[in-house]
Design an enzyme around this catalytic site. Sequence first.
Site, PDB file in Angstrom:
ATOM      1  N   ASP A   1     -11.792  32.648  -4.581  1.00 25.03           N
ATOM      2  CA  ASP A   1     -11.376  33.578  -3.518  1.00 25.03           C
ATOM      3  C   ASP A   1     -11.994  33.316  -2.145  1.00 25.03           C
ATOM      4  O   ASP A   1     -11.840  34.141  -1.246  1.00 25.03           O
ATOM      5  CB  ASP A   1     -11.696  35.039  -3.898  1.00 25.03           C
ATOM      6  CG  ASP A   1     -10.528  35.696  -4.622  1.00 25.03           C
ATOM      7  OD1 ASP A   1      -9.458  35.050  -4.703  1.00 25.03           O
ATOM      8  OD2 ASP A   1     -10.681  36.820  -5.106  1.00 25.03           O
TER       9      ASP A   1
ATOM     10  N   LYS B   1      -9.688  28.601  -0.376  1.00 21.44           N
ATOM     11  CA  LYS B   1      -9.341  27.175  -0.438  1.00 21.44           C
ATOM     12  C   LYS B   1      -7.856  26.932  -0.312  1.00 21.44           C
ATOM     13  O   LYS B   1      -7.399  26.055   0.415  1.00 21.44           O
ATOM     14  CB  LYS B   1      -9.855  26.571  -1.763  1.00 21.44           C
ATOM     15  CG  LYS B   1     -11.350  26.642  -1.918  1.00 21.44           C
ATOM     16  CD  LYS B   1     -11.807  26.198  -3.301  1.00 21.44           C
ATOM     17  CE  LYS B   1     -11.422  27.148  -4.423  1.00 21.44           C
ATOM     18  NZ  LYS B   1     -12.036  28.483  -4.324  1.00 21.44           N
ATOM     19  N   THR B   2      -7.069  27.720  -1.052  1.00 19.73           N
ATOM     20  CA  THR B   2      -5.620  27.511  -1.047  1.00 19.73           C
ATOM     21  C   THR B   2      -5.029  27.937   0.299  1.00 19.73           C
ATOM     22  O   THR B   2      -4.156  27.257   0.861  1.00 19.73           O
ATOM     23  CB  THR B   2      -4.966  28.267  -2.225  1.00 19.73           C
ATOM     24  OG1 THR B   2      -5.599  27.839  -3.431  1.00 19.73           O
ATOM     25  CG2 THR B   2      -3.474  27.978  -2.308  1.00 19.73           C
TER      26      THR B   2
ATOM     27  N   HIS C   1     -12.375  29.490  -9.806  1.00 19.53           N
ATOM     28  CA  HIS C   1     -12.748  30.354 -10.929  1.00 19.53           C
ATOM     29  C   HIS C   1     -13.539  29.581 -11.992  1.00 19.53           C
ATOM     30  O   HIS C   1     -13.165  28.471 -12.361  1.00 19.53           O
ATOM     31  CB  HIS C   1     -11.482  30.937 -11.560  1.00 19.53           C
ATOM     32  CG  HIS C   1     -11.755  32.112 -12.451  1.00 19.53           C
ATOM     33  ND1 HIS C   1     -12.361  31.972 -13.679  1.00 19.53           N
ATOM     34  CD2 HIS C   1     -11.529  33.434 -12.281  1.00 19.53           C
ATOM     35  CE1 HIS C   1     -12.478  33.169 -14.231  1.00 19.53           C
ATOM     36  NE2 HIS C   1     -11.991  34.068 -13.401  1.00 19.53           N
TER      37      HIS C   1
HETATM   38  N1  LIG Z   1      -9.872  37.527   6.375  1.00 19.67           N
HETATM   39  C1  LIG Z   1      -9.589  36.383   5.796  1.00 19.67           C
HETATM   40  N2  LIG Z   1      -9.125  36.363   4.543  1.00 19.67           N
HETATM   41  C2  LIG Z   1      -8.830  35.163   3.980  1.00 19.67           C
HETATM   42  C3  LIG Z   1      -9.011  33.955   4.668  1.00 19.67           C
HETATM   43  N3  LIG Z   1      -8.648  32.934   3.873  1.00 19.67           N
HETATM   44  C4  LIG Z   1      -8.248  33.485   2.710  1.00 19.67           C
HETATM   45  N4  LIG Z   1      -8.354  34.826   2.760  1.00 19.67           N
HETATM   46  C5  LIG Z   1      -8.003  35.773   1.682  1.00 19.67           C
HETATM   47  O1  LIG Z   1      -8.879  35.556   0.591  1.00 19.67           O
HETATM   48  C6  LIG Z   1      -8.162  35.712  -0.648  1.00 19.67           C
HETATM   49  C7  LIG Z   1      -8.329  34.477  -1.507  1.00 19.67           C
HETATM   50  O2  LIG Z   1      -7.680  33.393  -0.879  1.00 19.67           O
HETATM   51  P1  LIG Z   1      -7.286  32.065  -1.670  1.00 19.67           P
HETATM   52  O3  LIG Z   1      -6.837  31.090  -0.653  1.00 19.67           O
HETATM   53  O4  LIG Z   1      -6.382  32.349  -2.816  1.00 19.67           O
HETATM   54  O5  LIG Z   1      -8.712  31.664  -2.253  1.00 19.67           O
HETATM   55  P2  LIG Z   1      -9.059  30.406  -3.175  1.00 19.67           P
HETATM   56  O6  LIG Z   1     -10.398  29.934  -2.748  1.00 19.67           O
HETATM   57  O7  LIG Z   1      -7.962  29.418  -3.154  1.00 19.67           O
HETATM   58  O8  LIG Z   1      -9.180  31.065  -4.616  1.00 19.67           O
HETATM   59  P3  LIG Z   1      -9.195  30.267  -6.036  1.00 19.67           P
HETATM   60  O9  LIG Z   1      -8.372  29.053  -5.877  1.00 19.67           O
HETATM   61  O10 LIG Z   1      -8.658  31.182  -7.054  1.00 19.67           O
HETATM   62  O11 LIG Z   1     -10.634  29.913  -6.289  1.00 19.67           O
HETATM   63  C8  LIG Z   1      -6.716  36.009  -0.262  1.00 19.67           C
HETATM   64  O12 LIG Z   1      -6.530  37.391  -0.295  1.00 19.67           O
HETATM   65  C9  LIG Z   1      -6.619  35.478   1.145  1.00 19.67           C
HETATM   66  O13 LIG Z   1      -5.630  36.116   1.913  1.00 19.67           O
HETATM   67  C10 LIG Z   1      -9.506  34.020   6.022  1.00 19.67           C
HETATM   68  O14 LIG Z   1      -9.695  33.007   6.711  1.00 19.67           O
HETATM   69  N5  LIG Z   1      -9.781  35.253   6.513  1.00 19.67           N
HETATM   70 MG   LIG Z   2      -6.973  28.580  -4.686  1.00 19.12          MG
END
Ligand SMILES: Nc1nc2c(ncn2[C@@H]2O[C@H](COP(=O)(O)OP(=O)(O)OP(=O)(O)O)[C@@H](O)[C@H]2O)c(=O)[nH]1
Ligand SMILES: [Mg+2]
Length: 390
Positions: free
Chosen positions: A22, A25-26, A85
Amino acid sequence: MSKTAYVRTKPHLNIGTMGHVDHGKTTLTAAITKVLAERGSGTFVPFDRIDKAPEEAARGITINIAHVEYETDTRHYAHVDMPGHADYIKNMVTGAAQLDGAILVVSAADGIMPQTAEHVLLARQVGVDHIVVALNKADTGDAELIELVELEVRDLLSQHGYDGDSVPVVPVSGLKALDGDPRWTASIEALLDAVDTYVPMPERYVDAPFLLPVENVLTITGRGTVVTGAIERGTVRMGDRVQVLGAEVESVVTGLETFGKPMDEAQAGDNVALLLRGVPRDAVRRGHVVAAPGSVQPARRFTAQVYVLSGREGGRTTPLTTGYRPQFYIRTADVVGDVDLGEAAVARPGDTVTMTVELGRDVPLESGLGFAIREGGRTVGAGTVTEVIG
Ligand SMILES: Nc1nc2c(ncn2[C@@H]2O[C@H](COP(=O)(O)OP(=O)(O)OP(=O)(O)O)[C@@H](O)[C@H]2O)c(=O)[nH]1
Ligand SMILES: [Mg+2]
């Protein structure tokens, strides 16, 4: 329908996003493709095309690694977006095994978390020599907090043998950049500049015998079995004979593509899909290795130098002894192995020890190869092969 062939106009590198669940990254991956698409170099890949499995959408997390491609002014990149995760570390290791450099994504709002540290350790172990830090969600934090997280990350990197003082740390907001906010679009540009300049073009052993660790296997109906992955060394051409180690079959390459674009020849570093003639789908798996016939001698016994993680680092709290049987993560493979500690017989968390390992099956091994040791869903050790016994 005929497809446009891949034209090699810029040096190609493999990078990817890693870090705690979270931390964004994505979102950042999608934002990078958007910013570059607007510059006219590549195609925007929206978030839901990266996390595209139904379970990923339902749970809001990444499970499988996903690949996208893009170009900066000076380079062509294949980018792998890895899951944060803890349950999907296995997929993360597979992704990291093919990287020339990594973008460590750390939420500026949360700071370093368990998988931030675990990913840094694993990246070090599988040979990722260069890390650039994206302090994501910088839109939410104040300057003081961001500075604090920056210090914390530099410290973590130094602890794992990276040059924490010189690593670029770039505050970004993937989310705001996706929204088109110019301030944060510029932050993505700054991150890409840091990657372009800080991650050097690695030496590619294009003249060595061909070797590709298999990352994924798919079937193209009516055509056959396709394996994907990044070429570790050598060159492969249409019509070449290859050997699949693990499946113990020989085959001929009858199709060769990168990101859907056909190529006549692929080389070390390229992220490719190979169509293999006459290989049944269920014969090949992630962790197998496709290589020039006779070029590698798989083995199952080796000696290694291993660091046993301490409890504080997420490792074991109790010593390990001869007879211990954890999983060994070597390239894209995970294989069970028997540990023999010799005269020492016991290794405590925090120790660096020499061990002899006997794997459950033969894999291509060579001295200097890094690997991780995992047990029951956590990383307990990190090692390097010192001698292949046979
Ligand atoms: N405020 C804010 N929220 C963000 C930002 N980038 C991502 N988010 C939020 O953080 C949450 C997780 O984002 P993801 O991109 O799914 O995170 P991840 O690291 O890919 O998660 P995993 O792949 O499951 O480990 C989402 O609700 C996004 O909208 C950012 O730059 N600012
Ligand atoms: Mg991700």
